[in-house]
Design a protein around this motif. Structure first.
Motif, PDB file in Angstrom:
ATOM      1  N   ASP A 243      -6.597  -8.789 -16.664  1.00 34.13           N
ATOM      2  CA  ASP A 243      -5.195  -8.549 -16.977  1.00 34.13           C
ATOM      3  C   ASP A 243      -4.993  -7.047 -17.113  1.00 34.13           C
ATOM      4  OD1 ASP A 243      -2.560  -9.030 -17.457  1.00 34.13           O
ATOM      5  OD2 ASP A 243      -2.836  -9.947 -19.423  1.00 34.13           O
TER       6      ASP A 243
ATOM      7  N   ILE B 218      -9.947  -9.524  -7.323  1.00 35.29           N
ATOM      8  CA  ILE B 218     -10.412 -10.852  -7.730  1.00 35.29           C
ATOM      9  C   ILE B 218     -10.321 -11.820  -6.556  1.00 35.29           C
ATOM     10  CG2 ILE B 218      -9.787 -12.865  -9.147  1.00 35.29           C
ATOM     11  CD1 ILE B 218      -9.263 -10.895 -11.455  1.00 35.29           C
TER      12      ILE B 218
ATOM     13  N   TYR C  27     -17.183 -15.645 -11.447  1.00 32.52           N
ATOM     14  CA  TYR C  27     -15.735 -15.831 -11.470  1.00 32.52           C
ATOM     15  C   TYR C  27     -15.138 -14.800 -12.430  1.00 32.52           C
ATOM     16  CZ  TYR C  27     -16.770 -20.047  -8.947  1.00 32.52           C
ATOM     17  OH  TYR C  27     -17.230 -20.924  -7.996  1.00 32.52           O
TER      18      TYR C  27
ATOM     19  N   ILE D  94      -5.651 -13.741 -18.740  1.00 34.80           N
ATOM     20  CA  ILE D  94      -6.986 -13.693 -19.337  1.00 34.80           C
ATOM     21  C   ILE D  94      -6.870 -14.261 -20.752  1.00 34.80           C
ATOM     22  CG2 ILE D  94      -6.788 -11.369 -20.311  1.00 34.80           C
ATOM     23  CD1 ILE D  94      -9.688 -10.854 -19.338  1.00 34.80           C
ATOM     24  N   ASP D  95      -7.925 -14.861 -21.225  1.00 31.71           N
ATOM     25  CA  ASP D  95      -7.974 -15.383 -22.592  1.00 31.71           C
ATOM     26  C   ASP D  95      -7.626 -14.253 -23.571  1.00 31.71           C
ATOM     27  OD1 ASP D  95      -8.904 -16.145 -25.169  1.00 31.71           O
ATOM     28  OD2 ASP D  95     -10.313 -17.554 -24.253  1.00 31.71           O
TER      29      ASP D  95
ATOM     30  N   PRO E  26      -3.778 -15.442 -12.997  1.00 30.08           N
ATOM     31  CA  PRO E  26      -3.821 -16.259 -14.219  1.00 30.08           C
ATOM     32  C   PRO E  26      -4.132 -15.363 -15.426  1.00 30.08           C
ATOM     33  CG  PRO E  26      -5.264 -17.155 -12.506  1.00 30.08           C
ATOM     34  CD  PRO E  26      -4.792 -15.818 -12.032  1.00 30.08           C
TER      35      PRO E  26
ATOM     36  N   SER F 284     -14.052 -12.873  -6.417  1.00 30.33           N
ATOM     37  CA  SER F 284     -14.320 -13.981  -7.327  1.00 30.33           C
ATOM     38  C   SER F 284     -14.857 -15.190  -6.563  1.00 30.33           C
ATOM     39  CB  SER F 284     -13.039 -14.361  -8.080  1.00 30.33           C
ATOM     40  OG  SER F 284     -13.361 -15.055  -9.268  1.00 30.33           O
TER      41      SER F 284
ATOM     42  N   THR G 164     -11.870 -12.913 -14.428  1.00 34.16           N
ATOM     43  CA  THR G 164     -10.511 -13.000 -14.963  1.00 34.16           C
ATOM     44  C   THR G 164     -10.150 -11.595 -15.415  1.00 34.16           C
ATOM     45  OG1 THR G 164     -11.382 -13.632 -17.140  1.00 34.16           O
ATOM     46  CG2 THR G 164     -10.585 -15.415 -15.723  1.00 34.16           C
TER      47      THR G 164
END
Length: 140
Positions: free
Chosen positions: A71, A85, A67, A37-38, A35, A89, A69
Motif C-alpha cells: 500500500d 506486484i 505473494y 494491505i493488512d 487489494p 507476485s 501485498t
C-alpha cells in the motif's frame, strides 16, 4: 503466464496512450485495484526505505511462491507498486531474482518520474528482491 508475457501485456496496454497524463491515469487505476494491505502491516517495519512517499510492502511464501501485498499513501506510487506486484507476485524466489524488469523502461516509467519517485521505484524492486533472497536462503 510468464513474467515476460505479463510485462509484454503491460507494455501493450500502456502503448495506446500517447500522453503521459493518460499513462498516469492508468497507473492510478492500477493503484485503485490493489487489494489493501493488512492494517497491522502499516508499520515502520514494512516501510520501504528510499521512497519519498510511504510504501508498505509485505511478502509471504506459499507453496514455494512469493505473494506480495502493499500500500502507499500516494496514488501514483500505489499504482507503480501495483504494477510490480502484477509482474512479480506468485513467482518463485529464483524467478523474481532472475527477472529482467524491462517493462519499466519500455512504458517510459523511469524517464517520466521525478528523480525521487524513480529512486522509490528502484527501492521497491530492491525490497521485493530482498524478500526473494531471504525466502530462498530459508528454503536451502
Amino acid at each position: 503466464m510468464s513474467i515476460n508475457e505479463i510485462q509484454d501485456a503491460i507494455v501493450e496496454e500502456f502503448s495506446v496512450f500517447d500522453d503521459w497524463m493518460d499513462r498516469y491515469q492508468q497507473l492510478i487505476e492500477y493503484g485503485k485495484d490493489l487489494p489493501p494491505i493488512d492494517e497491522r502491516k502499516r508499520t515502520e517495519q514494512y516501510l520501504i526505505q528510499g521512497c519519498q512517499s510511504k510504501v508498505w510492502l509485505d511478502a509471504e511464501l506459499r507453496d514455494g511462491k512469493i505473494y506480495f501485498t502493499a500500500d502507499s499513501d500516494a496514488i501514483i506510487t500505489k499504482g507503480i507498486v501495483a504494477l510490480l506486484i502484477k509482474v512479480l507476485s506468485g513467482r518463485t524466489p529464483d524467478e523474481i531474482l532472475n527477472a529482467e524488469l524491462y517493462f519499466i523502461d519500455k512504458i517510459g516509467l523511469k524517464e517520466n518520474l521525478s528523480p525521487t519517485r524513480s529512486n522509490g521505484l528502484v527501492a521497491m524492486v530492491k525490497q521485493m528482491r530482498m524478500y526473494a533472497l531471504a525466502f530462498k536462503a530459508k528454503a536451502e
